[in-house]
Design an enzyme around this catalytic site. Structure first.
Site, short mmCIF file in Angstrom:
data_model
loop_
_atom_site.label_atom_id
_atom_site.label_comp_id
_atom_site.label_asym_id
_atom_site.label_seq_id
_atom_site.Cartn_x
_atom_site.Cartn_y
_atom_site.Cartn_z
CG HIS A 120 -0.46 0.29 2.53
ND1 HIS A 120 -0.01 -0.79 3.38
CD2 HIS A 120 -0.20 1.33 3.19
CE1 HIS A 120 0.60 -0.31 4.70
NE2 HIS A 120 0.35 0.89 4.42
CG ASP A 150 -0.11 -4.12 2.64
OD1 ASP A 150 0.22 -3.47 1.46
OD2 ASP A 150 -0.24 -3.60 3.80
CB SER A 224 3.12 1.96 6.13
OG SER A 224 2.05 2.01 6.97
#
Length: 469
Positions: A120, A150, A224
């Site tokens: 992402h 992911d 992230s």
């Protein structure tokens, strides 16, 4: 003047008499004695916080931090989105686009410049750049991605060997173990926070399809794709998500286990896509109700409801009603434990499965199958999940494929046949056959009568939508 002095004298005398009376008759005797003890006294902690703080004081994080901060990078992703169309755009037949920038973190995993991050973070990238902790910036290339886990793999070209983090074994991490989260929150350079492993095998979807490591190390937007490392500086997870109503850290964060991340990027580098192995069972976490029904006293493990035909589990001898307790000597308490362990394996890998059957422990060596063996019967059609290579080839993100069909009505009226892809039913997005199974449970034998809307992709890869009246 004499009257004033007399009045002051009387007041002072009265105060002295009052204080003496209180000390003599009213004040309780103080029997407190201070002792000098040569032996060390025993202190009982009033809360777990005291114990944890003491443990933290005795743990040295400096080596782990030093090994990690220089290998964690800042990732900048520039995407293009359609802006508001002007009158000039309308007449010229063009559409205006504007750039949007997103940021995240990444982890260098070898000296050649391979970087692991979240999918992402780099999704829909038009331009992608990576900045090291020494402020050097490089253009990054996307080697491959896996939306399911992911995870994405990037590559930068550098004239010098780059600092990197080595992989640890995420299966061996323990709840309560100290960890460091390293990333680039709020567009800062590499930042280190400390915490403990709060839980393992966490699922955030409610489908038992994920297996995150949960930690209380502070993680914020921009973290992230960053590193979760143990006190040895070994990579045990890729920070991926937080649970928050505000968008900022409030106590829990989640990381993809390093064993899963490592397997994904090795598949991308070797095969160009992710090779998913499957055990070949359908089931769920053993509950008290199921335990009572099958006559066992324990409530930990995975109960096997169904064994997939022609799967490795069926060929090895696993049966419906078995309870899986271990995989390769790894304890399996719930379904997320099982799915997390299998995600780190490939088709044809051998997994030793320990099960309870008739109150006896049995072991089976199971060769993992490919994902294309999974299918479900629905409305007289046999449906199966789309492979990752198929999704990539045809740029299709979700859906289930019609493998076989005996539904003459859908064929004659809509042309739905083998190769068609069902993408939505009654405005419910169909991502996998798990969604189809839920619809079967919801509608039972009256499935066709309850369908009001069907979305699908035909063999020419055209998207269609039909509303039934």
């Amino acid at each position: 003047m004499k009257k004033i002095l007399t009045l002051v004298f009387v007041s002072v005398l009265g105060g002295i008499i009052t204080l003496g009376t209180y000390k003599l008759f009213l004040e309780k005797e103080d029997n407190t004695v201070i002792l000098q003890n040569k032996e060390n006294p025993t202190f009982l902690p009033t809360s777990n916080v005291t114990t944890l703080l003491n443990a933290a004081e005795n743990t040295d994080f400096t080596a782990a931090a030093e090994n990690t901060v220089h290998a964690v990078v800042h990732v900048k992703n520039v995407t293009l989105s359609s802006g508001q169309m002007t009158l000039q755009d309308l007449f010229s037949g063009r559409s205006s686009q504007r750039a949007q920038m997103g940021t995240g973190s990444g982890v260098i995993i070898n000296a050649d410049g391979y970087i692991i991050t979240n999918n992402h973070v780099i999704k829909n990238a038009h331009e992608l750049s990576v900045t090291l902790n020494n402020n050097k910036t490089y253009t990054a290339e996307i080697i491959g991605t896996d939306p399911k886990t992911d995870i994405a793999l990037l590559k930068i070209e550098s004239d010098e060997a780059l600092p990197y983090v080595t992989f640890g074994d995420s299966d061996t991490v323990q709840i309560g173990e100290w960890v460091l989260a390293v990333g680039n929150p709020f567009n800062l350079t590499s930042t280190v926070t400390a915490g403990i492993i709060s839980a393992k095998s966490r699922d955030l979807t409610g489908r038992s399809s994920q297996s995150f490591i949960q930690t209380d190390a502070a993680v914020n937007p921009g973290n992230s794709g960053g590193a979760l490392v143990n006190t040895n500086g070994e990579l045990i997870g890729i920070n991926t998500a937080i649970t928050s109503q505000t968008g900022s850290y409030i106590g829990y964060s989640f990381a993809v286990p390093s064993n899963i991340a490592r397997k994904v990027i090795e598949d991308i580098m070797e095969y160009g896509n992710v090779q998913n192995g499957v055990l070949g069972i359908r089931g769920g976490t053993l509950t008290s109700d199921v335990a009572e029904e099958i006559g066992v006293t324990y409530t930990e493990g995975v109960f096997v409801n169904e064994v997939t035909k022609n799967s490795g589990a069926e060929k090895a001898g696993i049966k419906s009603g078995d309870v899986i307790k271990k995989l390769d000597n790894i304890e399996i308490s719930k379904f997320e434990d099982l799915s997390g362990y299998i995600k780190a394996k490939r088709p044809n890998d051998i997994v030793n499965v320990e099960i309870f059957r008739d109150n006896k422990l049995k072991s089976f060596a199971v060769k993992l199958s490919k994902t294309d063996i999974f299918s479900v019967n629905f409305m007289k059609m046999e449906l199966q999940d789309l492979t990752e290579s198929f999704k990539e080839k045809y740029d299709i993100n979700y859906g289930v494929m019609v493998k076989k069909t005996e539904n003459k009505w859908l064929y004659s009226n809509l042309g739905i046949s083998e190769g068609y892809i069902i993408t939505g039913i009654n405005d419910i997005k169909v991502e996998s056959i798990e969604d189809i199974s839920k619809l079967k449970e919801q509608y039972g034998d009256d499935t066709l009568e309850n369908i009001k809307k069907l979305e699908y992709i035909n063999n020419r890869k055209e998207k269609k939508e039909v509303i039934f009246r």
